[in-house]
Design a protein around this motif. Structure first.
Motif, PDB file in Angstrom:
ATOM      1  N   GLY A  74       2.527   1.272  -3.478  1.00 31.26           N
ATOM      2  CA  GLY A  74       1.695   2.049  -4.420  1.00 31.26           C
ATOM      3  C   GLY A  74       1.875   0.651  -5.072  1.00 31.26           C
ATOM      4  O   GLY A  74       1.252   1.108  -6.388  1.00 31.26           O
ATOM      5  N   PRO A  78      -0.772  -0.482  -8.774  1.00 32.67           N
ATOM      6  CA  PRO A  78      -0.137   0.404  -9.509  1.00 32.67           C
ATOM      7  C   PRO A  78      -1.155   1.683 -10.452  1.00 32.67           C
ATOM      8  O   PRO A  78       0.165   2.602 -10.919  1.00 32.67           O
ATOM      9  N   ARG A 113       0.619  -1.489  -0.012  1.00 31.11           N
ATOM     10  CA  ARG A 113       0.366   0.134   0.342  1.00 31.11           C
ATOM     11  C   ARG A 113       0.606   1.045   0.018  1.00 31.11           C
ATOM     12  O   ARG A 113       0.484   2.054  -0.826  1.00 31.11           O
ATOM     13  N   SER A 122      -1.266   5.745  -5.971  1.00 33.04           N
ATOM     14  CA  SER A 122      -0.153   5.170  -6.652  1.00 33.04           C
ATOM     15  C   SER A 122       0.723   6.215  -7.300  1.00 33.04           C
ATOM     16  O   SER A 122       1.723   5.485  -7.507  1.00 33.04           O
TER      17      SER A 122
END
Ligand SMILES: CC(C)(COP(=O)(O)OP(=O)(O)OC[C@H]1O[C@@H](n2cnc3c(N)ncnc32)[C@H](O)[C@@H]1OP(=O)(O)O)[C@@H](O)C(=O)NCCC(=O)NCCS
Length: 466
Positions: free
Chosen positions: A222, A226, A219, A231
């Motif tokens: 990211g 993605p 997390r 992210s």
């Protein structure tokens, strides 16, 4: 640990109490996608989060693989597959003073549907969590709280505080010493293998931190989703020491209006050394084309103001309680930490739920190690014990001072389980709770000894939510 996270049956007392209200309390197997989806729906609803995306469900499956996931179901509801209450728990290490870790039980995802609130469901679940924690061998249960008024009744107390800070970029001129290593801008995804080891060492340096779990880094970096806007905005810095060893990393995002300087939001900072901490902070605050740096869950004793020419460039927006601790086994919890010096102190602990009630003696040596024992005959309502060694007479010279007898004049405190949780990590002095009328000393001078013993080498901090 003999307790089987995924197979131990749901707590019997809570199951019976909830069944009497027509509700079914059961474990959710995280690999059962449909069941987990219903559970996540309920969890998200409880915290006012949007409905989960397929990616979130996969991510949560990875997260909950190592947790005990529980739900309360109402067959008569319009959506019987979605629980009316959720909770999760898992064993974790909790950093304590002295660079050590004790066995803890983390509690999270406590929600009750608005249609079922204030019928005692949360109470049934919270008390069950404490019994599961004890079965799992935890010395304490820990949680973070949305509201500070919910968990005291179950014996939890705030044990760490955290600050939200804002740094005015124009006033942030670095005056700290140069660090011997180097900061590199790196692809966040490339940190996924290094991050856990760095974070582990960072966690051990600070009382109040809990073990990081693998999906947390997905997390933070990211990599969980993605392609999302969020992210793609994540940037990362890594600090390598003079030998090229990675010793810290930070992730951040910059938000800004068109043609305006942005705000840099620090989302994660893990530093295994002081150099790494300084190097990363410098790189963060010296960004150009930003007007401010914002960071949450920072220490109330952040060294940053001492590294800037103008310490007032760092403004504290808010300070709030963050980690809540509930002591279950005072002997294991106390013996696991190091104390601030030599001394002997007796704690007479009351606990409405009984788990931690008793009288305990701490016998600490100059190196901070302590023998902690439950004094036979002590207890929530028992008189001050008469069968324990005298205080003040450190055993250094004569070995154990077993011959003498303690009286009510002994160095000792009378406190509740909440107060014990509050002082455990050194986040508040026992004498401060004395001034608040929440801890009593049995003889003059006990607070001075307790303040010294319970002091931590650094301000405790939990720098994540869980
Ligand atoms: C907080 C929450 C879980 C409480 O659930 P609940 O089933 O209504 O709680 P219970 O009926 O079991 O109440 C237990 C006790 O807590 C008290 N309580 C419950 N919610 C409270 C709140 N928000 N603030 C203060 N006290 C609260 C009750 O008065 C009751 O006290 P008592 O047993 O001493 O009489 C529920 O309101 C909720 O899901 N809130 C949104 C999500 C959230 O904030 N979760 C907490 C995550 S840290």
């Amino acid at each position: 640990m003999s307790f089987d996270l995924h197979r131990a049956p749901a707590d019997r007392l809570a199951t019976d109490a909830l069944a009497a209200r027509g509700l079914e309390y059961r474990l959710v197997e995280p690999s059962d996608r449909a069941a987990l989806l219903g559970w996540i729906e309920a969890d998200n609803r409880g915290f006012h989060h949007p409905r989960p995306t397929p990616q979130q469900i996969e991510f949560e499956q990875r997260t909950f693989r190592d947790r005990r996931v529980e739900g309360v179901y109402d067959r008569a509801s319009a959506t019987p597959g979605i629980p009316v209450a959720t909770v999760s728990g898992w064993p974790t290490g909790l950093s304590v003073p002295g660079g050590r870790s004790i066995d803890a039980w983390a509690v999270s995802s406590v929600t009750v549907a608005p249609t079922h609130r204030r019928r005692g469901i949360a109470r049934a679940l919270m008390e069950a969590q404490l019994r599961s924690a004890i079965e799992a061998g935890a010395a304490v249960a820990v949680l973070t709280a949305t509201e500070a008024t919910i968990y005291g009744r179950f014996g939890y107390a705030p044990a760490t505080r955290a600050a939200s800070i804002r740094i005015d970029r124009r006033r942030a001129h670095w005056s700290g010493a140069d660090v011997p290593g180097r900061v590199h801008a790196v692809d966040p995804a490339a940190l996924i293998d290094q991050a856990p080891a760095i974070a582990r060492r960072a966690v051990a340096r600070t009382p109040g931190e809990i073990d990081r779990w693998p999906s947390l880094f997905e997390r933070v970096l990211g990599t969980a989703d993605p392609d999302s806007e969020h992210s793609r905005g994540v940037r990362a810095l890594r600090y390598d020491d003079e030998r090229g060893q990675a010793q810290g990393f930070a992730t951040y995002r910059v938000t800004r209006e068109p043609d305006r300087p942005g705000t840099l939001h620090v989302s994660f900072l893990a530093a295994a050394t002081d150099d790494a901490e300084r190097g990363l902070w410098r790189a963060l605050v010296e960004h150009d084309f930003i007007s401010a740096v914002q960071a949450h869950l920072r220490s109330v004793e952040e060294p940053l103001p001492w590294l800037l020419e103008d310490p007032r460039a760092v403004e504290v927006d808010a300070i709030a309680d963050h980690l809540w601790v509930r002591v279950l086994d005072p002997v294991a919890a106390l013996a696991g930490r190091r104390f601030g010096g030599a001394g002997t102190l007796t704690l007479e602990v009351t606990d409405p739920l009984g788990h931690a009630a008793g009288t305990y003696e701490i016998d600490a040596s100059a190196d901070g190690r302590a023998e902690v024992r439950r004094v036979e005959g002590g207890g929530a309502d028992a008189p001050w014990p008469a069968d324990v060694p005298a205080v003040g007479s450190r055993r250094a010279a004569s070995g154990r001072d077993g011959g003498s007898r303690r009286s009510r004049q002994s160095n000792g405190l009378a406190l509740g389980v909440q107060e014990l949780g509050a002082i455990l990590l050194g986040g508040v002095r026992p004498s401060t709770l004395g001034r608040a009328g929440r801890i009593a000393e049995h003889s003059r001078g006990s607070f001075a000894i307790a303040d010294r013993l319970f002091a931590a080498e650094r301000e405790p901090l939990l720098s994540i939510w869980f």
